[in-house]
Design a protein around this motif. Structure first.
Motif, mmCIF file in Angstrom:
data_model
loop_
_atom_site.group_PDB
_atom_site.id
_atom_site.type_symbol
_atom_site.label_atom_id
_atom_site.label_comp_id
_atom_site.label_asym_id
_atom_site.label_seq_id
_atom_site.Cartn_x
_atom_site.Cartn_y
_atom_site.Cartn_z
ATOM 1 N N ARG A 15 0.836 -1.212 0.000
ATOM 2 C CA ARG A 15 0.000 0.000 0.000
ATOM 3 C C ARG A 15 0.864 1.252 0.000
ATOM 4 O O ARG A 15 0.569 2.243 0.664
ATOM 5 C CB ARG A 15 -0.967 0.009 1.183
ATOM 6 N N PHE A 17 1.634 4.193 -1.599
ATOM 7 C CA PHE A 17 1.136 5.140 -2.600
ATOM 8 C C PHE A 17 2.252 5.959 -3.249
ATOM 9 O O PHE A 17 2.279 6.087 -4.478
ATOM 10 C CB PHE A 17 0.063 6.057 -1.998
ATOM 11 N N GLU A 58 -5.007 9.166 -4.689
ATOM 12 C CA GLU A 58 -4.681 8.279 -3.558
ATOM 13 C C GLU A 58 -5.893 7.447 -3.157
ATOM 14 O O GLU A 58 -5.753 6.261 -2.836
ATOM 15 C CB GLU A 58 -4.158 9.078 -2.373
ATOM 16 N N ASP A 59 -7.087 8.027 -3.188
ATOM 17 C CA ASP A 59 -8.303 7.245 -2.926
ATOM 18 C C ASP A 59 -8.454 6.137 -3.972
ATOM 19 O O ASP A 59 -8.788 5.000 -3.646
ATOM 20 C CB ASP A 59 -9.560 8.125 -2.991
ATOM 21 N N SER A 62 -6.107 3.389 -3.097
ATOM 22 C CA SER A 62 -6.494 2.651 -1.889
ATOM 23 C C SER A 62 -7.723 1.772 -2.072
ATOM 24 O O SER A 62 -7.773 0.653 -1.557
ATOM 25 C CB SER A 62 -6.761 3.623 -0.735
ATOM 26 N N TYR A 63 -8.710 2.277 -2.801
ATOM 27 C CA TYR A 63 -10.003 1.590 -2.867
ATOM 28 C C TYR A 63 -10.265 0.836 -4.169
ATOM 29 O O TYR A 63 -11.187 0.020 -4.223
ATOM 30 C CB TYR A 63 -11.140 2.585 -2.621
#
Length: 113
Positions: A15, A17, A58-59, A62-63
Motif C-alpha cells: 500500500r 502510494f 490516492e483514494d 487505496s479503494y
C-alpha cells in the motif's frame, strides 16, 4: 519485465502510494486524478455498497487498485510495441489486462488505454 511486475505487485501489497505514484505515466496520473473519472469510478457497486466516494488519486489507489491487484499474478505478456506491453492474468480461462506498461526514459510505468 517479470521483475517489473513483481515490483509493482509488491508496491501495491505494501500500500505504498508514493512508490506507486512514481511508477505512473503522466497521462495515467492525469486521467485518474480527474474529478469526472473519480466520480465514474465511485459508481462501482462495491464502492457504492461501502459508501466510498473517490476524491483523489490516492483514494483511487487505496479503494480500487489495492483490492484488485494486491494478489495479482502474471500469466502472460503481450508486446504491443518495443515500448508498450500488456501484463495479463488469466481467470477462468479468460485473459484480463493487469497493467498496460509503457517504457518512459528506460523505466516501465503504468499507463492507461
Amino acid at each position: 519485465m517479470e521483475e517489473t511486475i513483481l515490483e509493482l505487485n509488491e508496491i501495491i501489497r505494501r500500500r505504498d502510494f508514493p512508490a506507486w505514484k512514481n511508477r505512473l505515466t503522466e497521462r495515467y496520473s492525469r486521467v485518474y486524478s480527474d474529478p469526472e473519472t473519480l466520480h465514474q469510478s465511485s459508481q462501482s457497486s462495491v464502492l457504492v455498497r461501502n459508501n466510498i466516494v473517490l476524491r483523489s488519486l490516492e483514494d483511487y489507489f487505496s479503494y480500487v487498485v489495492v483490492p484488485s491487484r494486491a494478489n495479482a499474478r502474471l500469466d502472460d505478456l503481450v508486446f504491443l510495441s518495443e515500448d508498450v506491453v500488456e501484463a495479463i492474468m488469466v481467470i477462468n480461462e479468460r485473459p484480463y489486462v493487469l497493467y498496460l506498461l509503457r517504457n518512459v526514459n528506460n523505466v516501465w510505468k503504468i499507463d492507461t488505454f
